[in-house]
Design a protein around this motif. Structure first.
Motif, PDB file in Angstrom:
ATOM      1  N   VAL A   1       1.763  11.409 -14.569  1.00 12.22           N
ATOM      2  CA  VAL A   1       2.531  10.848 -15.683  1.00 12.22           C
ATOM      3  C   VAL A   1       1.899   9.566 -16.207  1.00 12.22           C
ATOM      4  CG1 VAL A   1       4.777   9.924 -16.385  1.00 12.22           C
ATOM      5  CG2 VAL A   1       4.657  11.879 -14.811  1.00 12.22           C
ATOM      6  N   HIS A   2       1.409   8.711 -15.283  1.00 11.79           N
ATOM      7  CA  HIS A   2       0.979   7.368 -15.655  1.00 11.79           C
ATOM      8  C   HIS A   2      -0.536   7.179 -15.681  1.00 11.79           C
ATOM      9  CE1 HIS A   2       5.129   6.330 -15.508  1.00 11.79           C
ATOM     10  NE2 HIS A   2       5.233   6.549 -14.199  1.00 11.79           N
ATOM     11  N   SER A   3      -1.300   8.234 -15.534  1.00 13.36           N
ATOM     12  CA  SER A   3      -2.752   8.083 -15.548  1.00 13.36           C
ATOM     13  C   SER A   3      -3.324   8.128 -16.953  1.00 13.36           C
ATOM     14  CB  SER A   3      -3.406   9.186 -14.693  1.00 13.36           C
ATOM     15  OG  SER A   3      -3.025   9.045 -13.352  1.00 13.36           O
TER      16      SER A   3
ATOM     17  N   GLN B   1       1.559  -1.150 -12.191  1.00 11.48           N
ATOM     18  CA  GLN B   1       2.895  -1.573 -12.598  1.00 11.48           C
ATOM     19  C   GLN B   1       3.975  -0.708 -11.954  1.00 11.48           C
ATOM     20  OE1 GLN B   1       3.359  -2.328 -16.933  1.00 11.48           O
ATOM     21  NE2 GLN B   1       1.135  -2.189 -17.006  1.00 11.48           N
ATOM     22  N   ASP B   2       3.711   0.594 -11.869  1.00 11.86           N
ATOM     23  CA  ASP B   2       4.671   1.497 -11.241  1.00 11.86           C
ATOM     24  C   ASP B   2       4.858   1.133  -9.768  1.00 11.86           C
ATOM     25  OD1 ASP B   2       6.267   4.115 -11.419  1.00 11.86           O
ATOM     26  OD2 ASP B   2       4.924   4.513  -9.730  1.00 11.86           O
TER      27      ASP B   2
ATOM     28  N   ARG C   1       0.832  -1.197   0.000  1.00 11.50           N
ATOM     29  CA  ARG C   1       0.000   0.000   0.000  1.00 11.50           C
ATOM     30  C   ARG C   1       0.872   1.255   0.000  1.00 11.50           C
ATOM     31  NH1 ARG C   1      -2.578  -0.922   4.392  1.00 11.50           N
ATOM     32  NH2 ARG C   1      -4.216  -2.163   3.411  1.00 11.50           N
ATOM     33  N   ALA C   2       1.985   1.203   0.708  1.00 12.59           N
ATOM     34  CA  ALA C   2       2.902   2.342   0.720  1.00 12.59           C
ATOM     35  C   ALA C   2       3.479   2.592  -0.673  1.00 12.59           C
ATOM     36  CB  ALA C   2       4.026   2.085   1.728  1.00 12.59           C
TER      37      ALA C   2
ATOM     38  N   LEU D   1       1.043   7.024  -6.572  1.00 13.02           N
ATOM     39  CA  LEU D   1       0.015   8.052  -6.770  1.00 13.02           C
ATOM     40  C   LEU D   1       0.557   9.445  -6.464  1.00 13.02           C
ATOM     41  CD1 LEU D   1      -3.034   6.196  -5.196  1.00 13.02           C
ATOM     42  CD2 LEU D   1      -2.869   6.968  -7.563  1.00 13.02           C
ATOM     43  N   ARG D   2       1.414   9.530  -5.471  1.00  9.42           N
ATOM     44  CA  ARG D   2       1.924  10.834  -5.060  1.00  9.42           C
ATOM     45  C   ARG D   2       2.904  11.406  -6.078  1.00  9.42           C
ATOM     46  NH1 ARG D   2       2.626   9.432  -0.226  1.00  9.42           N
ATOM     47  NH2 ARG D   2       4.790   8.716  -0.384  1.00  9.42           N
TER      48      ARG D   2
END
Length: 497
Positions: free
Chosen positions: A156-158, A366-367, A143-144, A150-151
Motif C-alpha cells: 500500500v505504502h511503497s 511514517q507508518d 524494529r518490530a 513491511l508485513r
C-alpha cells in the motif's frame, strides 16, 4: 579485409563484452584504420569459435560506443572519427576547445553558516548542541514496528502517496499535538526534518530583499534557508527572557518586516523560555502589522520544571503562526521526520511546493512511527528520555559548580529544560573552543550564533544530552582546564638580558 587476429581476454565477463574489448583494442592499436571494413560477423565468429549472435552482440556494443558504423545489410566499418580522437586538438591547434572547461554561472548560492564536527571520532567528549543519546533509543521495539509495517502495509505504502504525509502518521501526530501541546485546528505537512520545513516556508513567503526578523544570537541554519530564498536577515536582540519585544517593535518601525522566526520554548542557543507576557506582546505586534510568525518548537518534550508553556500556535486568533516541530531530537537525526502545522490557507500551497521539491517522505517509515505511537512506545520513550536528560543537565551543572569552586570565572542560568546550557566562560569563547579541541572536547562558541562576530564573545553552548554523567564530568574537567588556560591569557616570555 579478410582476416583479423584478436586476443580475447579470459575472465568472468560475458563473451560478447570480452570480444568487444578485443576489437576495441585492435582499433586503438591501428590494426584496422578509420573507415576500413571489418570481416563479416560470420567469419569472425568462425575464427573465434563463438556463436554468430555473440559476435553480433559485440559489434552492436561497439556501434553504441561509437567505434564502429553499421550500414544496413553491409559489413561493419571502423568509424571515421574514433571516440578516443574526438577530443584531441585538430589542425595543429595548441589545445582542444574541450580543455577549457565550462565556466559555471550560479543563479544563487547556499551559505552554510555552521555545521557539526564530522567525524565526531576526532573528539573524546562531544558537547554538541541538540544531539540525542542514540544508544538509548529502543531500536528493537521500533524494529518490530518497521517489520509490521513491511508485513502489512508494504504494497500500500511503497508507491506514490500524498505529498503532505502518510494519513496514519498525520492522524496520530494530530492527536498527539492536540493532547500534549494544545495545538488544534491545523493542517499538517510532514517534512524531511525541521530544516526542510523552514526552507519550504521561506520559498513560499519570502522574496528577494524581503526582511526576516530573527533572534540574535540565534539559529544559523534557519537564516541560511531565508537567505537562500533571497531574504535579508534583521537581527533582534535576545536577553535572559528571549527575544526583546521593544527591539522588535523598533525594527518594525524602521522597515517592512515580512516574517518573524522564533524559538520561544527554549530559545536557541541561550535556552531562555519566552515568558507569556512577551509572547502576547510579540503576537500583538505581528497581528497589527500582518507579519507571519514561524514558531520553531524543536524540543518541546524536554521540559523539566512543571508543564511547559503552551505553544503560541495554541492560541492564534489571527491565524498567523506557522508551527514547526521535529522527531530528530526525540528519535534520531537520520530519521528526517519534521512537521509543519499551518493555517488552512497555507496548506495547499505548501503541499504543492513540497511535491515539486521532494514529492513525498518515506511513507513506510511514517507508518512504522504511527504504529509505534499507537502502541504507546513513543511516549514511553519520551518519559524515559526526559528523566535521563534532566539527570544529565544536573550532572553538567554540578560539574560546572565544582569548576567554579576552583576559582574559574564562569556563570550560567539553570534552564527549565532542553538539551543544552548557555554558559559565560568569562573569556574569549573562541579561544576556549580551540584549547578544548586540543584536549579532545567539542563545544560551540557564541560567535557561531551571530551574523557578525560580536565585540565580546564569552559564551559557550554546551549540549549535554548525548553523554552519560560520568563522561560529562570528565569532559567538563577538561573544558575547565581549557577555560582556566584561556583566562590566564597567553604566556609571555621575558626578554633575554
Amino acid at each position: 579485409m579478410n582476416e583479423l587476429i584478436l586476443t580475447v581476454p579470459d575472465d568472468s565477463r560475458p563473451g560478447y563484452l570480452r570480444i568487444a574489448e578485443a576489437l576495441r583494442g585492435a582499433i586503438q592499436q591501428g590494426m584496422v584504420k578509420p573507415g576500413e571494413r571489418l570481416p563479416s560477423t560470420r567469419v569472425l565468429a568462425a575464427e573465434l569459435g563463438v556463436h554468430r549472435h555473440t559476435m553480433s552482440a559485440a559489434m552492436d556494443e561497439l556501434v553504441a560506443e561509437g567505434w564502429l558504423e553499421a550500414g544496413e545489410r553491409r559489413a561493419h566499418r571502423v568509424s571515421a572519427v574514433l571516440p578516443s580522437e574526438f577530443f584531441k586538438p585538430k589542425g595543429g591547434a595548441k589545445a582542444s576547445r574541450f580543455d577549457r572547461g565550462l565556466k559555471w554561472r550560479f543563479a544563487r548560492t547556499a551559505n552554510k553558516s555552521f555545521c557539526a564536527p564530522d567525524p565526531y571520532a576526532a573528539y573524546t567528549h562531544v558537547f554538541q548542541s541538540g544531539l540525542p543519546d542514540l544508544s538509548l533509543f529502543p531500536y528493537d521495539e521500533f524494529r518490530a514496528c518497521m517489520a509490521e509495517s513491511l508485513r502489512h502495509s508494504a504494497a500500500v505504502h511503497s508507491g506514490y502517496g500524498d505529498p503532505a504525509g502518510h494519513p496514519g502518521f498525520l492522524e496520530g501526530f494530530e492527536h498527539y499535538l492536540r493532547r500534549v501541546r494544545a495545538v488544534t485546528g491545523r493542517k499538517l505537512i510532514v517534512t524531511h526534518g525541521a530544516q526542510e520545513g523552514i526552507f519550504l516556508v521561506a520559498q513560499l513567503l519570502i522574496g528577494a530583499g524581503q526582511k526576516v526578523a530573527v533572534e540574535m544570537p540565534g539559529y544559523p541554519a534557519a537564516w541560511d534557508a531565508f537567505r537562500a530564498a533571497g531574504g535579508d536577515i534583521v537581527p533582534i536582540k535576545v536577553d535572559q527572557d528571549g527575544m526583546d519585544p521593544e527591539a522588535l517593535e523598533a525594527a518594525i518601525a524602521k522597515q517592512r518586516i515580512h516574517l518573524i522566526y522564533l524559538t520561544p520554548h527554549h530559545q536557541y542557543p541561550t535556552t531562555a523560555t519566552l515568558p507569556t507576557a512577551r509572547r502576547l506582546r510579540i503576537y500583538d505586534l505581528a497581528c497589527r502589522h500582518q507579519i507571519p510568525i514561524v514558531e520553531d518548537d524543536y524540543d518541546h518534550e524536554f521540559h523539566f520544571r512543571s508543564q511547559p508553556i503552551a505553544p503560541m500556535a495554541s492560541t492564534d486568533p489571527c491565524g498567523l503562526v506557522i508551527y514547526m516541530s521535529t522527531l530528530s531530537k526525540v528519535m534520531f537525526p537520520s530519521m528526517r521526520i519534521g512537521l509543519l502545522a499551518v493555517p488552512e490557507a497555507l496548506y495547499q500551497p505548501l503541499a504543492d511546493l513540497r511535491a515539486i521539491i521532494t514529492r513525498q517522505n518515506n511513507t513506510l517509515m511514517q507508518d512504522a512511527v504511527a504504529r509505534w505511537m499507537a502502541g504507546g512506545g513513543f511516549e514511553r520513550h519520551l518519559r524515559r528520555m526526559r528523566r535521563v536528560y534532566e539527570d544529565r543537565r544536573d550532572a553538567t551543572v554540578a560539574a560546572l559548580a565544582q569548576a567554579k569552586q576552583r576559582g574559574l570565572e564562569i556563570d550560567w542560568c539553570l534552564p527549565d529544560g532542553g538539551m543544552g546550557l548557555w554558559i559565560d566562560c568569562g573569556t574569549d569563547a573562541d579561544r576556549v573552543t580551540q584549547l578544548a579541541a586540543q584536549a579532545g572536547v567539542f563545544v560551540t562558541a557564541e560567535s557561531n550564533y551571530h551574523l557578525e562576530p560580536p565585540r565580546r564573545s564569552t559564551h559557550l553552548r554546551l549540549g549535554y544530552a548525548s553523554q552519560d554523567p560520568e563522561a560529562i564530568r570528565a569532559g567538563i574537567g577538561r573544558l575547565a582546564d581549557a577555560i582556566a588556560q584561556a583566562q590566564r591569557g597567553p604566556v609571555r616570555r621575558r626578554a633575554a638580558g
